[in-house]
Design a protein around this motif. Structure first.
Motif, PDB file in Angstrom:
ATOM      1  N   SER A 479     107.040  55.237  21.697  1.00 60.11           N
ATOM      2  CA  SER A 479     106.538  56.306  21.263  1.00 60.11           C
ATOM      3  C   SER A 479     105.266  56.881  22.068  1.00 60.11           C
ATOM      4  O   SER A 479     104.959  57.828  21.798  1.00 60.11           O
ATOM      5  CB  SER A 479     106.075  55.854  19.652  1.00 60.11           C
ATOM      6  OG  SER A 479     105.195  54.743  19.863  1.00 60.11           O
ATOM      7  N   SER A 480     104.478  56.020  22.653  1.00 55.87           N
ATOM      8  CA  SER A 480     103.352  56.659  23.262  1.00 55.87           C
ATOM      9  C   SER A 480     102.971  55.763  24.569  1.00 55.87           C
ATOM     10  O   SER A 480     103.373  54.506  24.909  1.00 55.87           O
ATOM     11  CB  SER A 480     102.163  56.141  22.216  1.00 55.87           C
ATOM     12  OG  SER A 480     102.190  54.842  21.866  1.00 55.87           O
ATOM     13  N   GLU A 490      91.902  48.789  23.783  1.00 53.91           N
ATOM     14  CA  GLU A 490      92.750  50.001  23.601  1.00 53.91           C
ATOM     15  C   GLU A 490      91.968  51.061  23.650  1.00 53.91           C
ATOM     16  O   GLU A 490      91.053  51.498  22.931  1.00 53.91           O
ATOM     17  CB  GLU A 490      93.647  50.397  22.605  1.00 53.91           C
ATOM     18  CG  GLU A 490      94.572  51.463  22.462  1.00 53.91           C
ATOM     19  CD  GLU A 490      95.413  51.594  21.447  1.00 53.91           C
ATOM     20  OE1 GLU A 490      95.302  52.910  20.874  1.00 53.91           O
ATOM     21  OE2 GLU A 490      95.955  50.717  21.048  1.00 53.91           O
ATOM     22  N   TRP A 492      92.641  54.521  24.821  1.00 51.03           N
ATOM     23  CA  TRP A 492      93.274  55.791  24.216  1.00 51.03           C
ATOM     24  C   TRP A 492      94.819  55.645  24.183  1.00 51.03           C
ATOM     25  O   TRP A 492      95.466  54.896  25.046  1.00 51.03           O
ATOM     26  CB  TRP A 492      92.910  57.052  24.946  1.00 51.03           C
ATOM     27  CG  TRP A 492      92.921  57.222  26.507  1.00 51.03           C
ATOM     28  CD1 TRP A 492      92.132  56.874  27.118  1.00 51.03           C
ATOM     29  CD2 TRP A 492      93.958  57.375  27.120  1.00 51.03           C
ATOM     30  NE1 TRP A 492      92.479  57.025  28.426  1.00 51.03           N
ATOM     31  CE2 TRP A 492      93.818  57.384  28.254  1.00 51.03           C
ATOM     32  CE3 TRP A 492      95.418  57.853  26.966  1.00 51.03           C
ATOM     33  CZ2 TRP A 492      94.682  57.732  29.479  1.00 51.03           C
ATOM     34  CZ3 TRP A 492      96.430  58.206  27.902  1.00 51.03           C
ATOM     35  CH2 TRP A 492      95.906  57.992  29.270  1.00 51.03           C
ATOM     36  N   ARG A 493      95.448  56.569  23.436  1.00 54.01           N
ATOM     37  CA  ARG A 493      96.833  56.676  23.585  1.00 54.01           C
ATOM     38  C   ARG A 493      97.303  58.160  23.492  1.00 54.01           C
ATOM     39  O   ARG A 493      96.530  59.350  23.277  1.00 54.01           O
ATOM     40  CB  ARG A 493      97.511  56.330  22.238  1.00 54.01           C
ATOM     41  CG  ARG A 493      97.639  54.915  21.884  1.00 54.01           C
ATOM     42  CD  ARG A 493      98.144  54.374  20.576  1.00 54.01           C
ATOM     43  NE  ARG A 493      98.075  52.899  20.681  1.00 54.01           N
ATOM     44  CZ  ARG A 493      99.047  52.136  20.525  1.00 54.01           C
ATOM     45  NH1 ARG A 493     100.686  52.793  20.571  1.00 54.01           N
ATOM     46  NH2 ARG A 493      99.556  50.988  20.392  1.00 54.01           N
ATOM     47  N   ALA A 494      98.407  58.416  24.323  1.00 51.37           N
ATOM     48  CA  ALA A 494      98.931  59.853  24.350  1.00 51.37           C
ATOM     49  C   ALA A 494     100.562  59.531  24.084  1.00 51.37           C
ATOM     50  O   ALA A 494     101.029  58.628  24.319  1.00 51.37           O
ATOM     51  CB  ALA A 494      98.872  60.044  25.836  1.00 51.37           C
ATOM     52  N   PRO A 495     101.003  60.816  23.475  1.00 54.30           N
ATOM     53  CA  PRO A 495     102.198  60.825  23.063  1.00 54.30           C
ATOM     54  C   PRO A 495     103.227  60.723  24.121  1.00 54.30           C
ATOM     55  O   PRO A 495     103.227  61.336  25.142  1.00 54.30           O
ATOM     56  CB  PRO A 495     102.535  61.904  22.218  1.00 54.30           C
ATOM     57  CG  PRO A 495     101.668  62.961  22.695  1.00 54.30           C
ATOM     58  CD  PRO A 495     100.187  61.959  23.084  1.00 54.30           C
ATOM     59  N   PRO A 532      93.541  61.318  26.581  1.00 58.65           N
ATOM     60  CA  PRO A 532      93.444  60.697  25.069  1.00 58.65           C
ATOM     61  C   PRO A 532      94.257  61.844  24.089  1.00 58.65           C
ATOM     62  O   PRO A 532      93.672  63.143  23.905  1.00 58.65           O
ATOM     63  CB  PRO A 532      92.044  60.824  24.829  1.00 58.65           C
ATOM     64  CG  PRO A 532      91.446  60.570  26.185  1.00 58.65           C
ATOM     65  CD  PRO A 532      92.396  61.321  27.054  1.00 58.65           C
ATOM     66  N   GLY A 533      95.429  61.247  23.439  1.00 60.88           N
ATOM     67  CA  GLY A 533      96.033  62.420  22.415  1.00 60.88           C
ATOM     68  C   GLY A 533      96.940  63.441  23.287  1.00 60.88           C
ATOM     69  O   GLY A 533      97.437  64.102  22.299  1.00 60.88           O
ATOM     70  N   SER A 534      97.170  63.702  24.266  1.00 58.90           N
ATOM     71  CA  SER A 534      97.647  64.806  24.794  1.00 58.90           C
ATOM     72  C   SER A 534      98.759  64.425  25.998  1.00 58.90           C
ATOM     73  O   SER A 534      98.447  63.388  26.654  1.00 58.90           O
ATOM     74  CB  SER A 534      96.735  65.932  25.217  1.00 58.90           C
ATOM     75  OG  SER A 534      96.056  65.441  26.441  1.00 58.90           O
ATOM     76  N   THR A 536     100.542  66.550  28.575  1.00 60.10           N
ATOM     77  CA  THR A 536     100.773  68.012  29.116  1.00 60.10           C
ATOM     78  C   THR A 536     101.483  68.261  30.567  1.00 60.10           C
ATOM     79  O   THR A 536     101.499  67.656  31.603  1.00 60.10           O
ATOM     80  CB  THR A 536      99.083  68.553  29.487  1.00 60.10           C
ATOM     81  OG1 THR A 536      98.377  68.525  28.614  1.00 60.10           O
ATOM     82  CG2 THR A 536      99.393  70.244  30.037  1.00 60.10           C
TER      83      THR A 536
END
Length: 714
Positions: A479-480, A490, A492-495, A532-534, A536
């Motif tokens: 998932s990430s 941790e 950060w996470r990104a999808p 982080p969080g993206s 692209t």
């Protein structure tokens, strides 16, 4: 090569036959070509021999002998079927004249060429004997002279020195003028010293044009070998002591190969140097003896002088056939062999190497079987930071190896690792751990002690990579993407996408490579920038584009000429362009290659090295796509390259522990080494690796790690 005759097959084992290379008492050798275009020599056994169980056993022995001496690394045996109605074997084809043909065409070799030939053949025999074989048929017809140097061929009657079961009463096996006394009188007593005797006879032939025991019939020749005195007339006086000792009737009195090598190295070259300046041979042809009827002064004058054309021919031969003091053994149209070339450092690059404190050449077994744990063999590997060396892989636990001595400083874990280490950074070694069939973890170990600092569960099917900010992994549920810092926190996470995605870090920046298909390589590749969080989208690349790394912060890919799936053994996909991606704009700049290239590609210091399975290495500028050089090495299954900026060399290893050094500027061969004595029982299953610890070369062959100096890696 001669055209195929009536009755010759048109193909054997799927190889199309182009013509005859030669024929011998036991078979015919054809020039063949595979479906992919590789030229091979196909040796087909004569029909009557195919009916003999003993001969089939001997033919299997020939195949096994070739593989033991040179194995996969020079592809001596491309294919074989000893159980066919007519047994056959396909080997790598290397064109060239034999030593006998060269001497017949151009006359005896000059002293310096004989010296170089002797050094190379001594290295060759040492490598053959090291694996427990005796060649038993070393003769001018089995020494091929190529542009890269002499090569020993035809292991058809070679035998393990401890195996005497296939000697047949009443059948002469060998060539009388170049056989040893014990080989003629008592074939079951043949030892490696027999090859030393043959070497002495061969050096005499190279120096004067005839063997020391030549006679009008093989029977008289055989008697001369066993009882007679060798005719050494015309042999240069500086060679007499060497060949005389080699031709001693007593095998125990003959010198060891290391002694012969040393004597040849110290052999004076003054006469050879003089002859090079005057255009005259330092080794005149044999003076008239009881075996020669040439007695006129005109004949004597002809024998002791050289015409301008012959002098030019010999100078050219000296440059192209016997460059350097080493030689190689390989596969040819008439047999099989092994590449062995050892030379000292050239004066332009010899220097004091920067080595780990207390360094010496070493070799160590990495495998550490754990009682009660099932081993799933995969890919071992090592990583380095400074003078530290860390190794891991299936079949052995994670370990820190002392780069100076090869001693194991610590091992971590009780279950063998499932893959090579991820990397080492800031005092931590990152390894994989597979506690069960469903779970995979990344484990951070203290580099100094091996103690576990932290662990995290990760996706079992996708690799984890180091990037400039830490460690980048895909979550177990797809998932990430998750970034971890050195403490295991941790960051950060990104999808992730519902696609096939894998972490990547070209130039140290975090990216994802995604494909819309359900299988990798079945759809265009999307380069996705991670933050982080993206997630692209940055650029779309062609189907089956290969990621290489980054140049100037710009991700670099290979563009395939065709993305068609080809399911054929030995197929290598051609690539015809480099693709550079500008991260800020997503622009993809296409850099065409001069012509399509195949092989495994590695980006090192702005150069892309294409390494083909047949040992051809091509260097291409990552900036312009221009081909810098190409070198055919005749060493198959080479590792990815490692480049020494200090020595301006590109290093490779192969599955059996041979090392190869090419000049990084020109591709010229600097040196190569012989194979390891015992690379382990997984040498053919594991890919080879080579890296540098300071200037020390460290390589993996099978489950064995070893280290050699860049100056004298013998």
């Amino acid at each position: 090569m001669t055209p195929l005759s009536t009755g010759d097959p048109e193909s054997i084992g799927g190889y199309t036959l182009l013509g005859r290379l030669g024929a011998g008492g036991m078979g015919v050798v054809y020039l063949g070509v595979s479906a992919s275009g590789r030229q091979v020599a196909v040796k087909l056994v004569h029909g009557p021999y195919a009916q003999e169980d003993e001969f089939r056993t001997r033919f299997r022995q020939e195949i096994a002998a070739a593989r033991r001496v040179s194995g996969a690394f020079t592809a001596p045996v491309v294919d074989a079927d000893p159980d066919a109605e007519r047994p056959w074997m396909a080997t790598l084809y290397v064109p060239g004249l034999t030593l006998s043909e060269v001497v017949e065409k151009d006359g005896p070799l000059r002293l310096r060429d004989v010296r170089a030939l002797g050094l190379g053949l001594t290295e060759a025999l040492r490598d053959i004997h090291r694996v427990g074989l005796v060649h038993r048929d070393l003769k001018p017809g089995n020494v091929l002279m190529t542009e890269d140097g002499p090569r020993v061929i035809d292991f058809g009657i070679s035998r393990a020195s401890g195996n005497q079961n296939l000697t047949t009463t009443g059948r002469m096996i060998g060539t009388p003028p170049f056989m040893s006394p014990e080989q003629l009188a008592s074939p079951r007593d043949v030892t490696p010293a027999s090859d030393v005797f043959a070497l002495g006879s061969l050096l005499v032939f190279a120096a004067v044009g005839t063997g020391p025991f030549d006679a009008d019939s093989p029977y008289i020749t055989g008697y001369q070998v066993v009882h007679g005195t060798p005719d050494l007339g015309g042999v240069h006086e500086t060679l007499l002591g060497i060949v005389g000792r080699c031709l001693d009737k007593d095998p125990a009195a003959r010198p060891e190969l290391t002694d012969i090598h040393r004597m040849l190295q110290t052999l004076a070259e003054s006469d050879a140097t003089t002859s090079a300046k005057t255009g005259q041979s330092a080794n005149p042809r044999r003076h008239p003896t009881s075996r020669s009827t040439a007695t006129t002064s005109a004949a004597a004058a002809t024998d002791t002088s050289t015409s301008t054309s012959t002098s030019t021919s010999k100078r050219r031969r000296a440059r192209t056939l016997l460059t350097g003091l080493g030689a190689a053994l390989a596969v040819t149209g008439l047999g099989i062999g092994v590449a062995v070339f050892v030379s000292g450092p050239d004066t332009a690059t010899a220097r004091a190497a920067s080595l780990p404190d207390g360094w010496r050449p070493w070799q160590t077994k990495l495998r550490s079987d754990v009682k009660g744990v099932r081993l799933n063999y995969d890919s071992p590997g090592c990583v380095t930071e400074g003078s530290a060396l860390f190794c891991g892989g299936t079949g052995f636990t994670a370990a820190r190896i002392d780069a100076a001595s090869g001693r194991t400083l610590w091992r971590a874990g009780t279950r063998p690792q499932g893959a090579e280490p991820i990397g080492v950074r800031d005092g931590l070694v990152y390894m994989y751990e597979d506690p069960d069939d469903r779970t995979r973890r990344v484990v951070a170990l203290d580099a100094a002690t091996g103690h576990r600092r932290w662990q995290r569960d990760i996706n079992k099917s996708q690799d984890t990579v180091l990037y400039d900010g830490g460690l980048l992994a895909l979550s177990p549920d797809y998932s990430s993407f998750v970034a971890y810092g050195p403490s295991g926190k941790e960051l950060w996470r990104a999808p992730s996408l519902n696609e096939v995605c894998t972490p990547s870090a070209p130039g140290g920046a975090p990216y994802a490579l995604c494909s819309a298909g359900t299988e990798p390589g079945q759809a265009p590749v999307e380069l996705m920038k991670l933050a982080p969080g993206s997630l692209t989208k940055t650029a779309t690349l062609p189907k089956k584009a290969e990621a290489l790394g980054a140049v100037g912060g710009q991700p670099l890919f290979l563009a395939p000429q065709t993305a068609k799936d080809v399911y054929e053994a030995g197929y290598e996909r051609p690539y015809n362009a480099l693709l550079r991606v500008v991260p800020d704009t997503g622009q993809v700049r296409r850099i065409p290659l001069a012509h399509p290239l195949t092989g495994a590609a590695t980006l090192v210091d702005g150069v892309v090295y294409f390494v083909r399975s047949d040992g051809t290495v091509t260097a291409v500028s990552a900036h312009s796509g221009k081909q810098l050089w190409q070198k055919t090495t005749d060493m198959e299954s080479l590792s990815a390259p490692t480049v020494s900026e200090t020595y301006k060399r590109v290093y490779f290893s192969n599955r059996f522990g041979r090392l190869l050094a090419l000049d990084s500027r020109t591709g010229a061969e600097a040196w190569r080494t012989s194979a390891l004595d015992a690379p382990g029982d997984k040498a053919q299953a594991y890919p080879p690796r080579v890296l540098l610890v300071k200037d020390a070369i460290v390589a993996l062959a099978g489950d064995t790690a070893f280290s050699r100096s860049p100056n004298r890696p013998t």
